[in-house]
Write an enzyme that holds these catalytic residues in place. Structure first.
Site, PDB file in Angstrom:
ATOM      1  N   TYR A  46       0.848  -1.194   0.000  1.00  0.00           N
ATOM      2  CA  TYR A  46       0.000   0.000   0.000  1.00  0.00           C
ATOM      3  C   TYR A  46       0.885   1.245   0.000  1.00  0.00           C
ATOM      4  O   TYR A  46       1.832   1.332   0.780  1.00  0.00           O
ATOM      5  CB  TYR A  46      -0.884   0.033   1.260  1.00  0.00           C
ATOM      6  CG  TYR A  46      -2.319  -0.340   0.978  1.00  0.00           C
ATOM      7  CD1 TYR A  46      -3.021   0.292  -0.040  1.00  0.00           C
ATOM      8  CD2 TYR A  46      -2.971  -1.316   1.728  1.00  0.00           C
ATOM      9  CE1 TYR A  46      -4.335  -0.051  -0.295  1.00  0.00           C
ATOM     10  CE2 TYR A  46      -4.278  -1.657   1.479  1.00  0.00           C
ATOM     11  CZ  TYR A  46      -4.964  -1.012   0.451  1.00  0.00           C
ATOM     12  OH  TYR A  46      -6.265  -1.340   0.185  1.00  0.00           O
ATOM     13  N   GLU A  48      -0.505   4.830  -0.408  1.00  0.00           N
ATOM     14  CA  GLU A  48      -1.289   6.065  -0.567  1.00  0.00           C
ATOM     15  C   GLU A  48      -0.395   7.285  -0.370  1.00  0.00           C
ATOM     16  O   GLU A  48       0.451   7.308   0.533  1.00  0.00           O
ATOM     17  CB  GLU A  48      -2.413   6.150   0.472  1.00  0.00           C
ATOM     18  CG  GLU A  48      -3.567   5.236   0.181  1.00  0.00           C
ATOM     19  CD  GLU A  48      -3.519   3.992   1.027  1.00  0.00           C
ATOM     20  OE1 GLU A  48      -2.398   3.527   1.321  1.00  0.00           O
ATOM     21  OE2 GLU A  48      -4.601   3.503   1.392  1.00  0.00           O
ATOM     22  N   ASP A 212      -7.307  13.955 -24.659  1.00  0.00           N
ATOM     23  CA  ASP A 212      -7.287  12.537 -24.259  1.00  0.00           C
ATOM     24  C   ASP A 212      -6.651  11.781 -25.413  1.00  0.00           C
ATOM     25  O   ASP A 212      -7.301  11.503 -26.419  1.00  0.00           O
ATOM     26  CB  ASP A 212      -8.718  12.065 -23.991  1.00  0.00           C
ATOM     27  CG  ASP A 212      -8.775  10.577 -23.651  1.00  0.00           C
ATOM     28  OD1 ASP A 212      -7.758   9.881 -23.856  1.00  0.00           O
ATOM     29  OD2 ASP A 212      -9.827  10.105 -23.205  1.00  0.00           O
ATOM     30  N   THR A 239      -4.333   6.307 -21.667  1.00  0.00           N
ATOM     31  CA  THR A 239      -4.121   4.998 -21.069  1.00  0.00           C
ATOM     32  C   THR A 239      -2.691   4.593 -21.418  1.00  0.00           C
ATOM     33  O   THR A 239      -2.062   5.199 -22.290  1.00  0.00           O
ATOM     34  CB  THR A 239      -5.100   3.947 -21.634  1.00  0.00           C
ATOM     35  OG1 THR A 239      -5.089   4.038 -23.050  1.00  0.00           O
ATOM     36  CG2 THR A 239      -6.496   4.168 -21.108  1.00  0.00           C
ATOM     37  N   LYS A 242      -2.343   1.041 -24.854  1.00  0.00           N
ATOM     38  CA  LYS A 242      -2.712   0.985 -26.282  1.00  0.00           C
ATOM     39  C   LYS A 242      -1.429   1.114 -27.114  1.00  0.00           C
ATOM     40  O   LYS A 242      -0.572   0.235 -27.022  1.00  0.00           O
ATOM     41  CB  LYS A 242      -3.746   2.068 -26.589  1.00  0.00           C
ATOM     42  CG  LYS A 242      -5.063   1.879 -25.801  1.00  0.00           C
ATOM     43  CD  LYS A 242      -6.125   2.843 -26.248  1.00  0.00           C
ATOM     44  CE  LYS A 242      -7.454   2.572 -25.586  1.00  0.00           C
ATOM     45  NZ  LYS A 242      -7.625   3.236 -24.287  1.00  0.00           N
ATOM     46  N   ARG A 248      -2.135  -2.246 -18.532  1.00  0.00           N
ATOM     47  CA  ARG A 248      -3.444  -1.614 -18.516  1.00  0.00           C
ATOM     48  C   ARG A 248      -3.463  -0.556 -17.417  1.00  0.00           C
ATOM     49  O   ARG A 248      -3.174  -0.851 -16.260  1.00  0.00           O
ATOM     50  CB  ARG A 248      -4.467  -2.695 -18.215  1.00  0.00           C
ATOM     51  CG  ARG A 248      -5.878  -2.369 -18.539  1.00  0.00           C
ATOM     52  CD  ARG A 248      -6.599  -3.643 -18.872  1.00  0.00           C
ATOM     53  NE  ARG A 248      -6.189  -4.066 -20.190  1.00  0.00           N
ATOM     54  CZ  ARG A 248      -6.823  -3.742 -21.317  1.00  0.00           C
ATOM     55  NH1 ARG A 248      -7.895  -3.011 -21.274  1.00  0.00           N
ATOM     56  NH2 ARG A 248      -6.382  -4.163 -22.469  1.00  0.00           N
TER      57      ARG A 248
HETATM   58  N1  DSN Z   1     -12.166   0.702 -24.911  1.00  0.00           N
HETATM   59  C1  DSN Z   1     -11.230   1.611 -25.532  1.00  0.00           C
HETATM   60  C2  DSN Z   1     -11.198   1.471 -27.007  1.00  0.00           C
HETATM   61  O1  DSN Z   1     -11.305   0.356 -27.458  1.00  0.00           O
HETATM   62  O2  DSN Z   1     -11.022   2.432 -27.721  1.00  0.00           O
HETATM   63  C3  DSN Z   1     -11.418   3.006 -25.135  1.00  0.00           C
HETATM   64  O3  DSN Z   1     -11.490   3.111 -23.778  1.00  0.00           O
END
Ligand code: DSN
Length: 448
Positions: A46, A48, A212, A239, A242, A248
């Site tokens: 942990y 925090e 974003d 994120t 990707k 993730r």
């Molecule tokens: N689920 C993602 C996508 O496939 O674009 C976006 O959050």
């Protein structure tokens, strides 16, 4: 005790990934290092709070790893976790040219919500891209919690040109005076004009420019997509799993003065980094996932290597060739092609089938993609007209331009033979034989 059911399923998923090709543009294959960090003992801890910095940019990676600065944590035993998080922050800042990075968001949705919570008051207006035109659920879709709290208004694209109507966007923005102009998308195959969005935002007092960039973060750090910070944006969320090819998770990058998150700063654009830190913890999250933060740091280190630029460039090259090859075979593409990593095809007007039918046919031969709405889709969201596919994952596997021809042939053959199980089985065997020539990076000892 051995959990046979779960580990059998993991084995089966490993085989599915090895024997198939991943075309969902938001998915990728991580390295052994990323996987090992995610599966590490750091999950037990942990942490925090935050590790301390006094002037982030003054530190090199080595100093950040070696020094133990006074921390702002709530529990003891942080001598390793502080270093892990500092390394992740420093590497993320270097990758994106940011002043500050919060590496704790558990996901992209958490990252976006933390920014809203940092900057907005109840009922404030956010101007973002319409979900139906390629925007994202967390950009104010009515079903989300943030849409109950804030007032989201939307802009869309001309589906033929892929262009935004910047004059119209400016007119609406001036009238509505949004507190955030949000640029970002999950099904848009072109590149927005960040300079135009920034010019509009600068005309509105107290307007935060937020991008974003979850889908294209890897393209940005690889130098094949513009970086919103170069145009005066204040915040970039993303994120990490990707095109960035990490674990993730979520990440918030910002420009401004990095202050002490224990002291509430005045709500100014300059103080955005500190407002965001307070909004992530304790505002919207509890304990950070230190094993995931370590994996983020590993992936940032990978993305800082020169080879990552080649990877990013190859993603875009592959997508361009795949788009051309699909068009040659009768696929009608939204915006007529792609300038990034993804392709949106209207299979209803191309072949008279819903996206879900195409998705299933392709699943049957080991090619994974997703059904997707197209702009102004006449069909309902769960039976949309389109499919969305992309090249980040197959480029990680090592596929090049010449392989895109084969892929387009398979995609068309699956759709044409969707009711012929024997032919589909034959195609599936062909795809698997081909895919096995390209091991998953996590299967290789040397990594990516
Ligand atoms: N689920 C993602 C996508 O496939 O674009 C976006 O959050």
């Amino acid at each position: 005790m051995f959990d046979k059911e779960i580990f059998t399923l993991i084995d089966s998923e490993t085989k599915r990934q090895r024997d198939g090709l991943e075309l969902i543009p938001s998915e990728n294959y991580v390295s052994r290092g990323v996987l090992d960090a995610m599966g590490s003992i750091l999950t037990n801890k942990y942490s925090e709070g935050y590790p301390s910095f006094d002037g982030l940019t003054e530190y090199t990676d080595a100093q950040l790893g070696a020094e133990i600065l006074p921390d702002k944590r709530y529990y003891g035993g942080q001598e390793n976790t502080d270093r892990v998080e500092r390394l992740a922050i420093a590497r993320a800042c270097r990758l994106f040219g940011a002043d500050h990075a919060n590496v704790q968001p558990h996901s992209g949705a958490q990252a976006n919500n933390a920014v809203y919570n940092a900057w907005l008051e109840l009922g404030d207006t956010v101007f973002g891209m319409d979900l139906g035109h390629g925007g994202h659920l967390t950009h104010g879709a009515p079903v989300t919690q943030s849409a109950q709290i804030y007032n989201f208004i939307r802009y869309g694209i001309d589906p033929e040109t892929g262009e935004f109507d910047y004059d119209e966007i400016e007119k609406i923005a001036i009238k509505e005076q949004p507190k955030i102009i949000l640029v970002g998308y999950s099904a848009y195959a072109r590149v927005p004009d960040f300079a135009k969005f920034a010019a509009i935002g600068k005309k509105i007092p107290g307007c935060l420019l937020m991008a974003d960039m979850a889908h294209v973060a890897g393209l940005i750090v690889g130098g094949v997509h513009p970086n919103p910070f170069d145009y005066g944006f204040h915040v970039v969320t993303t994120t990490t799993h990707k095109t960035l090819r990490g674990p993730r998770g979520g990440l918030i990058l910002s420009k401004g003065v990095v202050g002490n998150p224990l002291k509430k700063p005045e709500k100014t654009l300059e103080n955005i980094p500190t407002l965001i830190d307070r909004s992530v913890f304790p505002g919207t999250q509890g304990g950070p996932l230190m094993h995931v933060i370590a994996a983020k740091a590993v992936s940032f280190h990978e993305a800082l290597q020169p080879e990552f630029k080649d990877y990013a460039a190859q993603i875009v090259k592959n997508a361009g060739v795949l788009a051309d090859e699909l068009k040659k075979r009768g696929f009608k593409l939204v915006t007529g092609g792609t300038s990034n990593h993804l392709i949106l095809a209207d299979v209803m007007s191309s072949f008279g089938i819903h996206g879900g039918i195409a998705e299933k046919a392709l699943d049957d031969i080991g090619l994974t993609l997703n059904k997707n709405a197209i702009p102004n889709d006449p069909e309902p969201p769960f039976r949309p007209s389109g499919i969305r596919l992309g090249t980040p994952a197959i480029t990680t596997r090592g596929l090049k331009e010449k392989d895109m021809v084969k892929l387009a042939e398979w995609i068309l053959a699956a759709i044409e033979n969707r009711e012929n199980p024997e032919k589909l089985a034959k195609l599936r065997a062909e795809v698997a034989k081909f895919a096995r020539q390209f091991p998953l990076p996590s299967d290789k000892k040397e990594g990516i």
